[in-house]
Design an enzyme around this catalytic site. Structure first.
Site, PDB file in Angstrom:
ATOM      1  N   ARG A  84       0.838  -1.197   0.000  1.00  0.00           N
ATOM      2  CA  ARG A  84       0.000   0.000   0.000  1.00  0.00           C
ATOM      3  C   ARG A  84       0.875   1.249   0.000  1.00  0.00           C
ATOM      4  NH1 ARG A  84      -1.880   0.872   4.327  1.00  0.00           N
ATOM      5  NH2 ARG A  84      -1.179  -0.930   5.516  1.00  0.00           N
ATOM      6  N   TYR A 223      -1.600  -3.474  -6.795  1.00  0.00           N
ATOM      7  CA  TYR A 223      -1.297  -4.246  -5.600  1.00  0.00           C
ATOM      8  C   TYR A 223      -2.373  -4.150  -4.515  1.00  0.00           C
ATOM      9  CZ  TYR A 223       1.310  -6.792  -2.193  1.00  0.00           C
ATOM     10  OH  TYR A 223       1.681  -7.768  -1.299  1.00  0.00           O
ATOM     11  N   LYS A 232      -9.789  -2.288   1.564  1.00  0.00           N
ATOM     12  CA  LYS A 232      -9.486  -1.190   2.480  1.00  0.00           C
ATOM     13  C   LYS A 232     -10.225   0.090   2.089  1.00  0.00           C
ATOM     14  CE  LYS A 232      -7.235  -3.923   4.904  1.00  0.00           C
ATOM     15  NZ  LYS A 232      -5.946  -4.009   5.495  1.00  0.00           N
ATOM     16  N   HIS A 252     -10.681  -2.620  11.536  1.00  0.00           N
ATOM     17  CA  HIS A 252      -9.596  -3.450  10.972  1.00  0.00           C
ATOM     18  C   HIS A 252      -9.394  -4.623  11.931  1.00  0.00           C
ATOM     19  CE1 HIS A 252      -5.164  -3.471   9.327  1.00  0.00           C
ATOM     20  NE2 HIS A 252      -5.935  -4.326   8.689  1.00  0.00           N
ATOM     21  N   SER A 274      -1.530  -3.598  10.353  1.00  0.00           N
ATOM     22  CA  SER A 274      -1.138  -4.445   9.230  1.00  0.00           C
ATOM     23  C   SER A 274       0.102  -5.273   9.577  1.00  0.00           C
ATOM     24  CB  SER A 274      -0.846  -3.576   8.013  1.00  0.00           C
ATOM     25  OG  SER A 274      -2.013  -2.867   7.648  1.00  0.00           O
ATOM     26  N   CYS A 276       0.527  -7.558  11.788  1.00  0.00           N
ATOM     27  CA  CYS A 276       0.779  -7.710  13.226  1.00  0.00           C
ATOM     28  C   CYS A 276       0.005  -8.871  13.841  1.00  0.00           C
ATOM     29  CB  CYS A 276       0.474  -6.422  13.956  1.00  0.00           C
ATOM     30  SG  CYS A 276       1.665  -5.109  13.582  1.00  0.00           S
ATOM     31  N   ASP A 299      -9.474  -9.912   8.658  1.00  0.00           N
ATOM     32  CA  ASP A 299      -8.931  -8.567   8.416  1.00  0.00           C
ATOM     33  C   ASP A 299      -9.908  -7.426   8.706  1.00  0.00           C
ATOM     34  OD1 ASP A 299      -6.491  -7.182   7.454  1.00  0.00           O
ATOM     35  OD2 ASP A 299      -7.780  -6.461   5.851  1.00  0.00           O
ATOM     36  N   ARG A 391       2.141 -12.116  -0.531  1.00  0.00           N
ATOM     37  CA  ARG A 391       0.802 -12.442  -0.030  1.00  0.00           C
ATOM     38  C   ARG A 391       0.190 -13.630  -0.751  1.00  0.00           C
ATOM     39  NH1 ARG A 391      -1.759  -8.718   3.963  1.00  0.00           N
ATOM     40  NH2 ARG A 391      -0.063  -7.270   4.362  1.00  0.00           N
TER      41      ARG A 391
HETATM   42  P1  GTP Z   1      -2.461  -7.775   7.368  1.00  0.00           P
HETATM   43  O1  GTP Z   1      -2.979  -8.771   6.412  1.00  0.00           O
HETATM   44  O2  GTP Z   1      -1.368  -6.922   6.793  1.00  0.00           O
HETATM   45  O3  GTP Z   1      -3.527  -6.912   7.959  1.00  0.00           O
HETATM   46  O4  GTP Z   1      -1.666  -8.586   8.539  1.00  0.00           O
HETATM   47  P2  GTP Z   1      -2.182  -9.454   9.791  1.00  0.00           P
HETATM   48  O5  GTP Z   1      -2.491  -8.548  10.926  1.00  0.00           O
HETATM   49  O6  GTP Z   1      -3.226 -10.410   9.371  1.00  0.00           O
HETATM   50  O7  GTP Z   1      -0.844 -10.228  10.216  1.00  0.00           O
HETATM   51  P3  GTP Z   1      -0.465 -11.786  10.079  1.00  0.00           P
HETATM   52  O8  GTP Z   1      -1.301 -12.673  10.937  1.00  0.00           O
HETATM   53  O9  GTP Z   1      -0.387 -12.126   8.639  1.00  0.00           O
HETATM   54  O10 GTP Z   1       0.999 -11.767  10.704  1.00  0.00           O
HETATM   55  C1  GTP Z   1       2.021 -10.934  10.211  1.00  0.00           C
HETATM   56  C2  GTP Z   1       3.360 -11.451  10.648  1.00  0.00           C
HETATM   57  O11 GTP Z   1       3.423 -11.519  12.078  1.00  0.00           O
HETATM   58  C3  GTP Z   1       3.639 -12.869  10.122  1.00  0.00           C
HETATM   59  O12 GTP Z   1       4.969 -12.937   9.695  1.00  0.00           O
HETATM   60  C4  GTP Z   1       3.413 -13.739  11.334  1.00  0.00           C
HETATM   61  O13 GTP Z   1       4.199 -14.898  11.303  1.00  0.00           O
HETATM   62  C5  GTP Z   1       3.791 -12.822  12.506  1.00  0.00           C
HETATM   63  N1  GTP Z   1       3.014 -13.187  13.720  1.00  0.00           N
HETATM   64  C6  GTP Z   1       1.684 -13.388  13.812  1.00  0.00           C
HETATM   65  N2  GTP Z   1       1.311 -13.755  15.060  1.00  0.00           N
HETATM   66  C7  GTP Z   1       2.447 -13.779  15.796  1.00  0.00           C
HETATM   67  C8  GTP Z   1       2.730 -14.086  17.176  1.00  0.00           C
HETATM   68  O14 GTP Z   1       1.864 -14.431  17.975  1.00  0.00           O
HETATM   69  N3  GTP Z   1       4.038 -13.970  17.556  1.00  0.00           N
HETATM   70  C9  GTP Z   1       5.021 -13.599  16.694  1.00  0.00           C
HETATM   71  N4  GTP Z   1       6.272 -13.520  17.148  1.00  0.00           N
HETATM   72  N5  GTP Z   1       4.798 -13.324  15.378  1.00  0.00           N
HETATM   73  C10 GTP Z   1       3.530 -13.401  14.948  1.00  0.00           C
HETATM   74  C1  SPV Z   2      -3.077  -4.467   5.288  1.00  0.00           C
HETATM   75  O1  SPV Z   2      -2.091  -3.826   4.897  1.00  0.00           O
HETATM   76  O2  SPV Z   2      -3.616  -4.252   6.399  1.00  0.00           O
HETATM   77  C2  SPV Z   2      -3.618  -5.557   4.450  1.00  0.00           C
HETATM   78  C3  SPV Z   2      -3.080  -5.731   3.109  1.00  0.00           C
HETATM   79  O3  SPV Z   2      -4.519  -6.247   4.888  1.00  0.00           O
HETATM   80  S1  SPV Z   2      -3.773  -4.643   1.947  1.00  0.00           S
HETATM   81  O4  SPV Z   2      -4.977  -5.277   1.382  1.00  0.00           O
HETATM   82  O5  SPV Z   2      -2.774  -4.443   0.885  1.00  0.00           O
HETATM   83  O6  SPV Z   2      -4.127  -3.407   2.576  1.00  0.00           O
HETATM   84 MN    MN Z   3      -5.051  -5.718   7.043  1.00  0.00          MN
END
Ligand code: GTP
Ligand code: SPV
Ligand code: MN
Length: 615
Positions: A84, A223, A232, A252, A274, A276, A299, A391
């Site tokens: 983004r 993207y 979003k 979110h 994002s 996290c 999400d 992704r």
């Molecule tokens: P968006 O799609 O961008 O909104 O991200 P998201 O909030 O869905 O994050 P996602 O669950 O994909 O995790 C992002 C990164 O954080 C990945 O590399 C995970 O492996 C890492 N992660 C997720 N949960 C944990 C956790 O409990 N501990 C640690 N150390 N890393 C984590």
């Molecule tokens: C985020 O960045 O929080 C996402 C990926 O979930 S995107 O759809 O590119 O915003």
């Molecule tokens: Mn997101």
């Protein structure tokens, strides 16, 4: 063909069920962008197959091994179109003050003029696809509709996974149904005879929202959040402003369903910035016996007080656009299983035998790969094989832990709301807010280290209120007020959900995570739901209510007593400094900050002042 004849052709090709308002708008956008053809998407499997084949021929998609990854493809983006672009994202309200201090703003009239200039003729030589879509279960009172035009077939395939797109959505848009128009172009017109590239895009980018007239315009990127405008742009930015007027909240947030050892069912909504941990939390596999977690969304959540006075939520999306790196058997086996077929991967690495790979999929990297840019890669290359923001795009329905209620038109009743960020220090593993207002304060003042999900410096700490900083289509403080008001409404008829703050990312002196995370997060979840049930004990702390001694079996998670203490350590000086920073942040948000938020801040200060000085 004359312009008039062309417009007639568009109307003639439109499905009979298309509302005249949609046809007229498509005609207008076609006259402006000048596509070579217009295709009305029906969302069928046949249409998907045809577009897929076309993208494979064009080199945009690489077919993966049909045995290892049936129905799955790899896309490599332009190396500068990988995330983004927050600096190019605009919220254009008539008054700058309604967009607030956290958004890029321009006067709508001027932005419209700019957009007309950049978008004029931008679809030349390409097909414009018309995608009617529904956010939320079709026919749900909480669902909302939109129509996106795009000149990117990759975006059509992605939107087909991420939303309920096609004929069924179109049929739901009648003369009285409000729908959000969204224009998307990659900004790369083709001259006659010009050879296309695999990932057309433009160095200039605009992601623009007009919340008052409920329109979206996106230029120059293909993207994720820049281009799948239902996600979003609509379901968070436009929706936050819709919700403000209609009495609901766009968040979110992931949604999960939990069944406890007694058989009681709970639902949790959790906001993390994002990259996290939302997708991971949504697919959590508890390490403690007797607990079962099912997935509803990963999400975005739309939250509204129901007629019964309880907070209800739907997942407006139909798929997951998830972060690949870090997703592996040991961290998120549910995602790994979800990804065994019918996936579009973007910017991951390709193995020599037609499979995909990314950092964290396996402990050891293959000896040779083709990296996300298409270059030869070995473990000695000294650079990641997959882009950090690579992704997967996959249908929610094929997730093995998807709850059977995930598309219930009535939504699910929320028992607990959770806010979390990526914080190396200061923020404890978990704390319960004393009241709804205290919880909104926790969310509003959330800070998190920056990730690869958007442009910017990795690891830099920034405020990300409610995990909505890049996604709030209105004044952020008004959005806080919407949260405060929702609590008041819920309280007038019953009880708002309990609110918690979590942090899986606190680090020890050696720089490593103090908490193992992932499946072990179930221990925290169990305590949270124990608090909801009234069975788990808590102890007062400056953060709020933390687990009483003995409530969480951290030793079973491999955490030492020292590490456990570190997870809840109170460093008075550091917390005072952070409170000063919070005060400045709240001041920067202007006079619209809810008085309840200011009051919570004063309470926090008070409790910090009462602490003994750090030794
Ligand atoms: P968006 O799609 O961008 O909104 O991200 P998201 O909030 O869905 O994050 P996602 O669950 O994909 O995790 C992002 C990164 O954080 C990945 O590399 C995970 O492996 C890492 N992660 C997720 N949960 C944990 C956790 O409990 N501990 C640690 N150390 N890393 C984590
Ligand atoms: C985020 O960045 O929080 C996402 C990926 O979930 S995107 O759809 O590119 O915003
Ligand atoms: Mn997101």
């Amino acid at each position: 063909m004359t312009a008039t004849a062309e417009r007639t052709a568009i109307a003639a090709a439109a499905p009979a069920s298309a509302d005249p308002s949609i046809v007229a708008w498509v005609e207008r956008i076609a006259a402006l962008t000048e596509p070579a053809a217009v295709h009305w998407c029906d969302g069928s499997a046949g249409e998907r197959a045809e577009l897929t084949e076309q993208l494979v021929d064009a080199g945009t998609l690489i077919a993966l091994d049909p045995v290892k990854r049936p129905g799955s493809y790899l896309a490599r983006s332009h190396p500068d179109d990988v995330a983004r672009v927050e600096s190019r994202t605009f919220v254009c309200t008539e008054s700058a003050s309604d967009a607030g201090p956290t958004n890029n703003w321009e006067p709508p009239a001027r932005m419209r003029e700019t957009l007309r200039d950049v978008v004029a003729g931008s679809m030349r030589g390409r097909t414009m696809y018309v995608m009617p879509f529904c956010m939320g279960p079709l026919g749900s009172p909480l669902a909302r509709y939109g129509v996106q035009v795009t000149d990117s077939p990759y975006v059509v395939l992605s939107t087909g996974v991420m939303t309920r797109m096609g004929a069924a959505a179109l049929a739901h848009i009648g003369p009285d149904t409000p729908w959000v128009p969204a224009v998307h172009t990659v900004g790369a017109p083709l001259e006659p005879g010009e050879q296309d590239v695999a990932w057309p895009c433009n160095d200039t980018k605009y992601i623009v929202h007009f919340p008052e007239t409920r329109e979206i315009w996106s230029y120059g990127s293909a993207y994720g959040g820049n281009a799948i405008l239902a996600k979003k742009a609509f379901a968070l930015r436009i929706a936050s402003s819709m919700g403000h007027r209609e009495g609901w909240l766009a968040a979110h947030m992931l949604l999960l369903k939990v069944t406890g050892p007694t058989g009681r069912v709970f639902h949790v909504a959790a906001a993390f910035p994002s990259a996290c941990g939302k997708t991971n939390f949504a697919m959590l596999q508890p390490t403690i016996p007797g607990w079962k977690v099912e997935t509803i969304g990963d999400d975005i959540a739309w939250l509204a007080p129901g007629e019964d006075g309880r907070l209800r939520a739907i997942n407006p999306e139909a798929g997951f656009f998830g972060v690949a790196p870090g997703t592996g058997e040991s961290t998120n086996p549910v995602a790994v299983e979800t990804l065994d077929r019918d996936v579009i991967y973007t910017n991951v690495a390709l193995t020599d035998d037609g499979d995909v790979w990314w950092e964290g999929l396996t402990d050891e990297a293959p000896e040779h790969l083709t990296d996300w840019r298409g270059e030869s890669w070995t473990p000695d290359s000294g650079r990641p094989a997959a882009h950090p923001n690579s992704r997967f795009t996959v249908s929610a329905a094929q997730c093995p832990t998807i709850a059977d209620t995930w598309d219930d038109p009535a939504g699910v009743v929320i028992d607990a709301v959770v806010f979390g960020g990526r914080r190396a220090s200061n923020v404890p593993l978990v704390a319960q807010a004393r009241t709804w207002e205290h919880g909104v304060y926790m969310g509003a003042t959330l800070a998190s280290e920056r990730t690869a999900a958007a442009e910017g410096t990795l690891g830099e700490l920034r405020r990300d209120p409610l995990a909505m900083l890049p996604f709030c289509g209105m004044h952020m403080a008004d959005h806080w007020q919407d949260w405060i008001d929702t609590g008041a409404r819920l309280r007038s008829t019953g009880r708002p959900p309990a609110v918690f703050q979590v942090n899986w990312f606190r680090k020890g002196a050696d720089g490593s995570f103090l908490w193992p995370g992932f499946g072990e997060n179930a221990r925290v979840l169990a305590w949270i739901l124990g608090r909801v049930e009234g069975t788990a004990r808590g102890a007062e702390s400056p953060f709020g209510i933390v687990p009483a001694a003995g409530e969480i079996d951290y030793a079973a998670a491999g955490v030492s007593e020292d590490q456990w203490r570190g997870l809840f350590a109170v460093d008075r000086d550091a917390l005072m400094a952070e409170a000063d920073d919070t005060a400045e942040f709240l001041y920067s948000m202007g006079s619209r900050v809810p008085s309840a938020i200011d009051a919570e801040h004063a309470l926090l200060r008070q409790s910090l002042r009462a602490l003994p000085h750090s030794s």
